[in-house]
Design an enzyme around this catalytic site. Structure first.
Site, short mmCIF file in Angstrom:
data_model
loop_
_atom_site.label_atom_id
_atom_site.label_comp_id
_atom_site.label_asym_id
_atom_site.label_seq_id
_atom_site.Cartn_x
_atom_site.Cartn_y
_atom_site.Cartn_z
CE LYS A 77 -5.00 -14.64 2.74
NZ LYS A 77 -5.72 -14.60 1.47
CB SER A 152 -3.62 -16.68 -1.03
OG SER A 152 -4.64 -15.73 -0.81
CB SER A 176 -7.51 -16.07 -2.05
OG SER A 176 -6.34 -16.16 -2.81
N1 GLN Z 1 -4.90 -17.78 -6.76
C1 GLN Z 1 -5.10 -16.43 -7.19
C2 GLN Z 1 -3.77 -15.75 -7.35
O1 GLN Z 1 -2.80 -16.39 -7.20
C3 GLN Z 1 -6.00 -15.71 -6.26
C4 GLN Z 1 -5.34 -14.97 -5.17
C5 GLN Z 1 -6.27 -14.28 -4.26
O2 GLN Z 1 -7.49 -14.36 -4.43
N2 GLN Z 1 -5.72 -13.58 -3.30
O3 GLN Z 1 -3.69 -14.60 -7.64
#
Ligand code: GLN
Length: 472
Positions: A77, A152, A176
């Protein structure tokens, strides 16, 4: 050779016996990247030192000095620093940023002789649940390109699912890693807070963030976590390793299910599937009991105060002076506005505004401190329930991967997709998502759903064991 079927252990064996060469393995993934990357938009960049990495790993093997991960191809990532590489965090503001050092997890993987294929796509600064918030375009789900891969860590999951890497690293602040793993039919683990050093990961919500492995199998996941875990002097929240994954796992064989909280799921097929998973565990010798954890309904509101507050603080460093791009203005303040105004995407800006508001003088008690107090209450209730059980079970997501564009106009709908994942980040305990069935989305098309296993603080070993029992 059927490369798609290879897991880490099997690959290790073949590489060490000389029946497989690192070059051959890497070429298999490169071929898939070449064939599918244009459509799926998974890789942002392939690393230019790939040949050198391959040579070094092969030499290490030939010398008989291989480690468990030597020669295993990873996708990374882009919010995790690799020295000399373009770590953009999928943001325009870091478009030209070259990381000056290795994240601790990268250093550990480098010592093993892992192959870093390249940086993959993600939501900008890990803000999102679909991959659609990247400054470099959306990634598509390899299982159905009309759908999102989740986020994400969108590219990390898509890379593994599309056989563009054997494993990947993502980050998980509110789901995420587990949510895209669920959407792509993979195993994703958010370890105990502090289990893995955060040094070198672009901070999102510092009290929530963890770097995590995404893999095809439970065993692969465990192998990687074992390598990247441990205390690090550069992260004062990191914890001692204490052989957390070796030795016998003692289970009560009792699992808790907060059914009334889960029953709010709108998709009946998803709920049915979850119940089927519970049956399967019962058949495998587990006792399942319903528990009252209705307090979990506060986890999402708590998350959406704590995360933006911490995010807005963390992103203050991108001021056009110290890191990344600068858009020159008439004076320093103008430069600051122009840099941040054009450098950050819509969703990141929305969260900076939310967080700045929640932390502003006079409101701190009403929002941030209140969310903090509630967080402690959730932690305490969860802990109490966990005294009698090995784990709490929930679905990873309320539904399968949605279509591209389906939720992007409605941030609340998007946030609701995290309803089952944010709790483990808030409490700090580990959670695992394991593939647990599919539901038919259209005629002839099936999409995967994940089962989430939340264990007690530092009890990753139990979580992996339950996942293995579930799959057996
Ligand atoms: N989908 C969640 C958010 O938008 C989780 C994001 C994450 O875990 N980085 O914050």
């Amino acid at each position: 050779m059927n490369y798609q079927e290879l897991d880490i252990k099997k690959t290790r064996e073949l590489l060490d016996k000389g029946e497989l060469k690192v070059r051959e393995l890497v070429d298999f993934y490169l071929k898939n990247i070449e064939e599918k990357n244009e459509e799926l938009n998974v890789y942002l960049s392939l690393f230019d030192d790939l040949d050198e990495q391959v040579r070094a790993a092969q030499e290490k093997i030939d010398r008989g000095e291989s480690n468990i991960l030597t020669g295993i191809p990873f996708a990374i990532k882009p919010n995790i620093a690799i020295k000399g590489k373009n770590a953009t965090a999928a943001s325009k503001i870091l478009e030209n940023y070259i990381a000056p050092y290795d994240a601790t997890v990268i250093r550990k993987l480098k010592e093993q002789g892992v192959i870093f294929m390249g940086y993959v796509n993600a939501d900008e600064f890990a803000c999102g649940g679909s991959g659609e918030n990247s400054a470099f375009g959306s990634t598509k789900n390899p299982l159905d390109p009309e759908r999102v891969p989740g986020g994400s860590s969108s590219g990390s999951a898509a890379a593994v699912a599309a056989h563009m890497a054997m494993a990947a690293l993502g980050t998980d602040t509110g789901g995420s890693v587990r949510q895209p793993s669920s959407f792509c039919g993979l195993v994703g683990v958010k370890p105990t807070y502090g289990r893995v050093s955060r040094k070198g990961a672009a901070a999102m919500g510092s009290s929530l963030d963890q770097i995590c492995p995404i893999t095809k199998t439970v065993e692969d996941n465990k192998i990687i976590l074992d390598v990247i875990a441990g205390k690090d002097i550069y992260d004062m929240t990191s914890i001692e390793k204490d052989n957390f994954l070796s030795g016998e796992v003692q289970l009560k064989k009792k699992l808790a299910v907060p059914m009334s909280f889960i029953s709010t799921i709108k998709n009946e097929k998803a709920l049915e599937n979850f119940k089927k998973n519970l049956k399967k565990l019962e058949e495998n010798g587990y006792q399942i009991e319903e528990v009252d954890l209705d307090i979990l309904k506060y986890t999402l509101p708590v998350y959406y105060i704590i995360m933006p507050s911490e995010l807005s603080t963390n992103l203050a460093r991108y001021d056009g002076l110290r890191y990344g791009n600068q858009v020159e203005g008439e004076n320093m303040v103008d430069t600051y506005f122009k840099t941040r105004g054009s450098g950050f995407g819509e969703e990141v800006k929305r969260r900076i505004i939310l967080g700045t508001y929640a932390l502003s003088a006079g409101y701190e008690d009403q929002y941030y401190n209140r969310a903090g107090a509630l967080r402690e209450k959730i932690r305490a209730e969860f802990k109490k329930v966990m005294e009698n059980y090995d784990a709490v079970l929930m679905p990873t997501t309320p539904d399968v991967a949605f279509k591209l564009g389906e939720n992007s106009e409605d941030p609340i709908e998007m946030y609701l997709a995290d309803i089952f994942t944010v709790s483990s980040n808030i409490i700090g305990n580990p959670a695992l998502s394991v593939p647990a069935g599919t539901i038919e989305t259209e005629k002839g098309k099936e999409m995967p759903l994940g089962l989430q296993i939340l264990a007690n603080f530092k009890e990753e070993a139990k979580m992996y064991k339950i996942a293995e029992d579930f799959q057996s």
